[in-house]
Design an enzyme around this catalytic site. Structure first.
Site, mmCIF file in Angstrom:
data_model
loop_
_atom_site.group_PDB
_atom_site.id
_atom_site.type_symbol
_atom_site.label_atom_id
_atom_site.label_comp_id
_atom_site.label_asym_id
_atom_site.label_seq_id
_atom_site.Cartn_x
_atom_site.Cartn_y
_atom_site.Cartn_z
ATOM 1 N N ASN A 63 0.873 -1.172 0.000
ATOM 2 C CA ASN A 63 0.000 0.000 0.000
ATOM 3 C C ASN A 63 0.913 1.225 0.000
ATOM 4 O O ASN A 63 1.453 1.607 1.039
ATOM 5 C CB ASN A 63 -0.895 -0.029 1.247
ATOM 6 C CG ASN A 63 -1.853 1.149 1.306
ATOM 7 O OD1 ASN A 63 -1.789 2.060 0.486
ATOM 8 N ND2 ASN A 63 -2.734 1.137 2.283
ATOM 9 N N ARG A 71 -2.588 -2.124 -3.435
ATOM 10 C CA ARG A 71 -3.788 -1.326 -3.245
ATOM 11 C C ARG A 71 -3.700 -0.141 -4.201
ATOM 12 O O ARG A 71 -2.693 0.576 -4.212
ATOM 13 C CB ARG A 71 -3.859 -0.812 -1.822
ATOM 14 C CG ARG A 71 -5.040 0.092 -1.632
ATOM 15 C CD ARG A 71 -4.882 0.952 -0.417
ATOM 16 N NE ARG A 71 -6.075 1.749 -0.239
ATOM 17 C CZ ARG A 71 -6.102 2.906 0.391
ATOM 18 N NH1 ARG A 71 -5.006 3.405 0.907
ATOM 19 N NH2 ARG A 71 -7.223 3.575 0.502
ATOM 20 N N HIS A 100 -13.177 2.794 0.116
ATOM 21 C CA HIS A 100 -13.198 1.729 1.144
ATOM 22 C C HIS A 100 -13.842 0.458 0.611
ATOM 23 O O HIS A 100 -14.313 -0.382 1.391
ATOM 24 C CB HIS A 100 -13.998 2.148 2.400
ATOM 25 C CG HIS A 100 -13.378 3.245 3.215
ATOM 26 N ND1 HIS A 100 -14.141 4.211 3.836
ATOM 27 C CD2 HIS A 100 -12.097 3.519 3.519
ATOM 28 C CE1 HIS A 100 -13.344 5.045 4.493
ATOM 29 N NE2 HIS A 100 -12.094 4.651 4.313
ATOM 30 N N ARG A 137 -12.413 15.485 8.093
ATOM 31 C CA ARG A 137 -13.135 15.874 6.867
ATOM 32 C C ARG A 137 -14.585 16.219 7.202
ATOM 33 O O ARG A 137 -15.193 15.590 8.059
ATOM 34 C CB ARG A 137 -13.126 14.733 5.847
ATOM 35 C CG ARG A 137 -11.749 14.437 5.320
ATOM 36 C CD ARG A 137 -11.811 13.372 4.233
ATOM 37 N NE ARG A 137 -10.593 12.605 4.216
ATOM 38 C CZ ARG A 137 -10.528 11.289 4.036
ATOM 39 N NH1 ARG A 137 -11.630 10.587 3.826
ATOM 40 N NH2 ARG A 137 -9.375 10.674 4.038
ATOM 41 N N GLU A 165 -8.217 -5.533 4.801
ATOM 42 C CA GLU A 165 -8.069 -5.214 3.381
ATOM 43 C C GLU A 165 -6.877 -5.945 2.768
ATOM 44 O O GLU A 165 -6.913 -6.346 1.614
ATOM 45 C CB GLU A 165 -7.912 -3.689 3.223
ATOM 46 C CG GLU A 165 -9.228 -2.957 3.482
ATOM 47 C CD GLU A 165 -9.066 -1.519 3.920
ATOM 48 O OE1 GLU A 165 -8.621 -1.295 5.064
ATOM 49 O OE2 GLU A 165 -9.381 -0.618 3.132
#
Ligand code: ADP
Length: 401
Positions: free
Chosen positions: A7, A92, A182, A243, A386
């Site tokens: 990743n 990823r 996601h 955010r 993941e």
């Protein structure tokens, strides 16, 4: 088969080496400050080898990958005897646009398509491309590389879920639509939930709440994503650590005019200074917010209430979208570790006949059913994984070559 999962960020690179016979993580680690100075933390998880945690020069991602391979194969820190034992690499990749609805073997054409998605993820896709090139550079072209996209799982959304109500030409000409993120996490926990419920996923309506620093919710009908709360970018939907989540675009114009901000400064505020941090003025971390709220800090309490309420509203809208729900899943940093937040959300779900079991909710451990036996909708805590999805997709694609 042993799969290296990568990743890559702009100055960091996370990795895991997974033995797919047993799905055991052999080693994991993180390169940081790539291109600045460099640091590697490498943790072997088998064979009683030592942890490496030191500064070392990492001028580019290629040196980072070389350092990772060096540690994975070394006598002191290693878990394999040579690079030849690494059969494939799974990457990823954040944005696959409309080009990728599933994982793919990387070749020249795929690299071009990932490059074409850069305008949609200007910070992430270039870093992912750099990571792929670094692996080719260090490991050679014979080791197969697979791309697994955050957006791919959501490509099953119908047009009514992904279309924005702006002039349609922006979609046709520029690809402006909801993509969602996601996806790898939502896919993993929904499949795992069906397995734990002992029912075929094709029969189930599931809502997955991925709540971490970044948060998104996904409606999964029959194993397919039919709606999700993040959009064209990961800025929308729920309020997150920093955010803003959903916001009237008119607010931007007002603030920009009043305080003389440019669009980049405005987006910096919405990305980095908003969410529960912005509301509380305390922290983006839910542990700090819970502590502050416990000491009577009203804004910290408001931030937590606002988060729970926002999650509950999205869950309600997805029950409507699917005309029902069988189970709701909580995952990621907050979802897995914050019983108070889970209970705060469950408080709104009584109308569904959904009942949380306080004792089960307080229990630690993975794959935890936290609703009562009588609850009409099951509530699950399922730790996301993941890396395992990336490794499984890589194995499946490479085995079929
Ligand atoms: P990311 O989105 O960066 O992958 P994670 O899924 O790791 O983030 O989530 C990190 C967040 O999880 C932290 O910022 C914190 O808010 C939350 N978190 C972690 N542990 C706990 C805990 N024990 N209680 C409450 N919140 C927690």
């Amino acid at each position: 088969m042993k799969v290296l999962v990568i990743n890559a960020g702009s100055s960091s690179l996370k990795y895991q080496l997974i033995d797919m016979e047993t799905e055991t993580v052999l080693a994991k680690g993180l390169c940081e400050r790539i291109g600045i100075d460099g640091h590697l933390k490498h943790t072997p998880l088998v064979g009683g080898k030592s942890v490496f945690n030191e500064d070392l020069p990492l001028p580019t991602h290629s040196e980072a990958i070389a350092a990772v391979i060096d540690k994975l194969t070394s006598a002191e820190y290693g878990v394999v005897s040579s690079m030849k034992e690494i059969d494939a690499v799974g990457h990823r990749v954040v944005h696959g646009g409309e080009k990728f609805a599933s994982s793919v073997l990387i070749n020249g054409e795929v690299m071009k398509a990932i490059e074409e998605c850069i305008p949609f993820a200007p910070l992430h896709n270039p870093a992912n491309i750099t990571g792929i090139n670094a692996c080719i550079d260090v490991m050679g072209r014979d080791v197969p590389q697979v791309g697994v996209f955050d957006t791919a799982f959501h490509q099953t959304m119908p047009p009514k879920a992904f279309t924005y109500a702006v002039p349609y030409e922006y979609y046709q000409n520029d690809g402006i639509r909801r993509y969602g993120f996601h996806g790898t996490s939502h896919r993993y926990v929904s499949a795992r939930c069906a397995e734990l419920m002992g029912r075929p996923i094709e029969e189930l309506k599931l809502i997955s709440c991925h709540m971490g620093n970044g948060s998104s919710i996904c409606a999964i009908d029959g194993g397919k994503s039919v709606d999700t709360s993040m959009g064209f970018t990961p800025l929308v939907g729920l309020p997150m650590g920093t955010r803003c989540g959903d916001l009237d675009p008119g607010v931007m114009q007002f603030i920009m005019n009043k305080y003389g901000l440019g669009i980049d400064e405005m987006l910096n505020v919405l990305n980095k200074k908003s969410g529960v941090l912005g509301v509380s003025g305390v922290s983006s971390d839910f542990r700090d917010l819970e502590a502050a709220a416990g000491e009577g800090n009203e804004r910290a309490k408001l931030a937590l209430d606002l988060f729970d309420y926002s999650v509950a509203k999205v869950v309600g809208s997805y029950v409507a979208a699917m005309n029902g729900v069988d189970a709701i899943i909580f995952t990621a940093g907050v979802g897995e570790n914050a019983p108070t937040t889970r209970a705060g959300i469950a408080k709104y779900l009584g109308y569904l006949g959904c009942e949380i079991d306080p004792e089960a909710n307080g229990r630690r451990g993975s794959d935890n059913l936290i609703s009562t036996a009588d609850s009409k909708v099951q509530l699950w805590v399922i730790p996301t994984n993941e890396e395992l999805v990336i490794a499984r997709d890589t194995r499946d694609i490479v085995s079929a070559l």
